[in-house]
Scaffold this motif. Structure first.
Motif, PDB file in Angstrom:
ATOM      1  N   SER A 174       1.001  -1.247   0.098  1.00  0.00           N
ATOM      2  CA  SER A 174       0.129  -0.087  -0.065  1.00  0.00           C
ATOM      3  C   SER A 174       0.876   1.412   0.030  1.00  0.00           C
ATOM      4  N   ARG A 175       0.251   2.307  -0.373  1.00  0.00           N
ATOM      5  CA  ARG A 175       0.965   3.623  -0.296  1.00  0.00           C
ATOM      6  C   ARG A 175       0.019   4.788   0.333  1.00  0.00           C
ATOM      7  N   ASP A 176       0.794   5.909   0.804  1.00  0.00           N
ATOM      8  CA  ASP A 176       0.059   7.031   1.444  1.00  0.00           C
ATOM      9  C   ASP A 176       0.871   8.074   0.654  1.00  0.00           C
ATOM     10  N   ASN A 177       0.050   8.406  -0.427  1.00  0.00           N
ATOM     11  CA  ASN A 177       0.530   9.656  -1.109  1.00  0.00           C
ATOM     12  C   ASN A 177       0.659  10.942  -0.424  1.00  0.00           C
ATOM     13  N   ALA A 178      -0.342  11.162   0.625  1.00  0.00           N
ATOM     14  CA  ALA A 178       0.012  12.510   1.534  1.00  0.00           C
ATOM     15  C   ALA A 178       1.283  12.575   2.318  1.00  0.00           C
ATOM     16  N   ASN A 179       1.868  11.237   2.578  1.00  0.00           N
ATOM     17  CA  ASN A 179       2.975  11.138   3.644  1.00  0.00           C
ATOM     18  C   ASN A 179       4.329  10.597   2.676  1.00  0.00           C
ATOM     19  N   ASN A 180       4.268  10.253   1.380  1.00  0.00           N
ATOM     20  CA  ASN A 180       5.404   9.918   0.572  1.00  0.00           C
ATOM     21  C   ASN A 180       6.086   8.592   1.165  1.00  0.00           C
ATOM     22  N   THR A 181       4.934   7.547   1.418  1.00  0.00           N
ATOM     23  CA  THR A 181       5.399   6.446   2.353  1.00  0.00           C
ATOM     24  C   THR A 181       4.664   5.246   1.654  1.00  0.00           C
ATOM     25  N   ILE A 182       5.412   4.000   1.460  1.00  0.00           N
ATOM     26  CA  ILE A 182       4.668   2.606   1.140  1.00  0.00           C
ATOM     27  C   ILE A 182       5.013   1.612   2.148  1.00  0.00           C
ATOM     28  N   TYR A 183       4.013   0.672   2.186  1.00  0.00           N
ATOM     29  CA  TYR A 183       4.177  -0.125   3.168  1.00  0.00           C
ATOM     30  C   TYR A 183       4.090  -1.732   2.745  1.00  0.00           C
ATOM     31  N   LEU A 184       4.411  -2.542   3.321  1.00  0.00           N
ATOM     32  CA  LEU A 184       4.395  -4.254   2.822  1.00  0.00           C
ATOM     33  C   LEU A 184       3.768  -4.661   4.213  1.00  0.00           C
ATOM     34  N   GLN A 185       2.727  -5.211   4.210  1.00  0.00           N
ATOM     35  CA  GLN A 185       2.107  -6.032   5.443  1.00  0.00           C
ATOM     36  C   GLN A 185       2.419  -7.391   4.903  1.00  0.00           C
ATOM     37  N   MET A 186       2.996  -8.082   5.809  1.00  0.00           N
ATOM     38  CA  MET A 186       3.563  -9.566   5.564  1.00  0.00           C
ATOM     39  C   MET A 186       2.842 -10.312   6.567  1.00  0.00           C
ATOM     40  N   ASN A 187       1.962 -11.245   6.186  1.00  0.00           N
ATOM     41  CA  ASN A 187       1.362 -12.321   7.040  1.00  0.00           C
ATOM     42  C   ASN A 187       1.752 -13.542   6.802  1.00  0.00           C
ATOM     43  N   SER A 188       1.495 -14.486   7.579  1.00  0.00           N
ATOM     44  CA  SER A 188       1.813 -15.709   7.448  1.00  0.00           C
ATOM     45  C   SER A 188       3.301 -16.226   7.068  1.00  0.00           C
ATOM     46  N   LEU A 189       4.014 -15.467   7.672  1.00  0.00           N
ATOM     47  CA  LEU A 189       5.531 -15.378   7.095  1.00  0.00           C
ATOM     48  C   LEU A 189       5.999 -16.763   7.374  1.00  0.00           C
ATOM     49  N   LYS A 190       7.015 -17.114   6.214  1.00  0.00           N
ATOM     50  CA  LYS A 190       7.441 -18.408   5.934  1.00  0.00           C
ATOM     51  C   LYS A 190       9.128 -18.315   6.278  1.00  0.00           C
ATOM     52  N   PRO A 191       9.881 -19.478   6.605  1.00  0.00           N
ATOM     53  CA  PRO A 191      11.222 -19.291   6.723  1.00  0.00           C
ATOM     54  C   PRO A 191      11.785 -18.872   5.392  1.00  0.00           C
ATOM     55  N   GLU A 192      11.201 -19.329   4.326  1.00  0.00           N
ATOM     56  CA  GLU A 192      11.691 -18.833   2.965  1.00  0.00           C
ATOM     57  C   GLU A 192      11.485 -17.408   2.571  1.00  0.00           C
ATOM     58  N   ASP A 193      10.754 -16.427   3.383  1.00  0.00           N
ATOM     59  CA  ASP A 193      10.916 -15.032   3.161  1.00  0.00           C
ATOM     60  C   ASP A 193      11.775 -14.445   3.770  1.00  0.00           C
ATOM     61  N   THR A 194      12.828 -15.149   4.452  1.00  0.00           N
ATOM     62  CA  THR A 194      14.125 -14.525   4.926  1.00  0.00           C
ATOM     63  C   THR A 194      14.903 -13.922   3.780  1.00  0.00           C
ATOM     64  N   ALA A 195      15.114 -12.603   4.079  1.00  0.00           N
ATOM     65  CA  ALA A 195      15.733 -11.818   2.952  1.00  0.00           C
ATOM     66  C   ALA A 195      16.066 -10.336   3.415  1.00  0.00           C
ATOM     67  N   LEU A 196      16.822  -9.740   2.911  1.00  0.00           N
ATOM     68  CA  LEU A 196      16.808  -8.157   2.941  1.00  0.00           C
ATOM     69  C   LEU A 196      15.860  -7.861   1.672  1.00  0.00           C
ATOM     70  N   TYR A 197      15.100  -6.798   2.374  1.00  0.00           N
ATOM     71  CA  TYR A 197      13.871  -6.461   1.663  1.00  0.00           C
ATOM     72  C   TYR A 197      14.166  -4.802   1.296  1.00  0.00           C
TER      73      TYR A 197
END
Length: 123
Positions: free
Chosen positions: A71-94
């Motif tokens: 998602s993004r908030d154009n009023a505040n120049n920010t984006i987000y990444l909501q991550m649910n049900s995380l798995k070990p294979e999601d381990t990384a530098l984002y």
């Protein structure tokens, strides 16, 4: 000077959730599509999710679709990444990245990058 600063990484157990943020400055935010990419140790950088300039039409990698939400908030120049049900294979530098105009899945097409935030998912 363009800056993209990620936040929110950390250590989490599998099955739990985490939300990443990326604060953007130094560019006209509403003219850039935004994306999240990740790179695990010993692997190539890969596309995770992207969102259009107006916040519509989010697009996800198959591996995260249904679990992650960009998602993004154009009023505040920010984006987000909501991550649910995380798995070990999601381990990384984002990384968050900005691309002038329309988004894409090819990391080499993005114009600006953050320094990355580390996500570690334990079994």
């Amino acid at each position: 000077q363009v800056q993209l600063i990620e936040s929110g990484g950390g250590l989490v157990q599998a099955g739990n959730s985490l939300t990443l943020g990326c604060a953007v400055s130094g560019l006209t935010f509403t003219t850039y599509a935004m994306g999240w990419f990740r790179q695990a140790p010993g692997k190539e950088r890969e596309f995770v999710a992207a969102i259009a300039k107006n916040g519509r039409n989010p697009y996800y990698a198959v591996t995260v679709k249904g679990r992650f939400t960009i998602s993004r908030d154009n009023a505040n120049n920010t984006i987000y990444l909501q991550m649910n049900s995380l798995k070990p294979e999601d381990t990384a530098l984002y990384y968050c990245a900005a691309k002038y105009g329309f988004y894409g899945t090819d990391w080499s097409l993005y114009d600006y990058w953050g320094q990355g935030t580390l996500v570690t998912v334990s079994p």
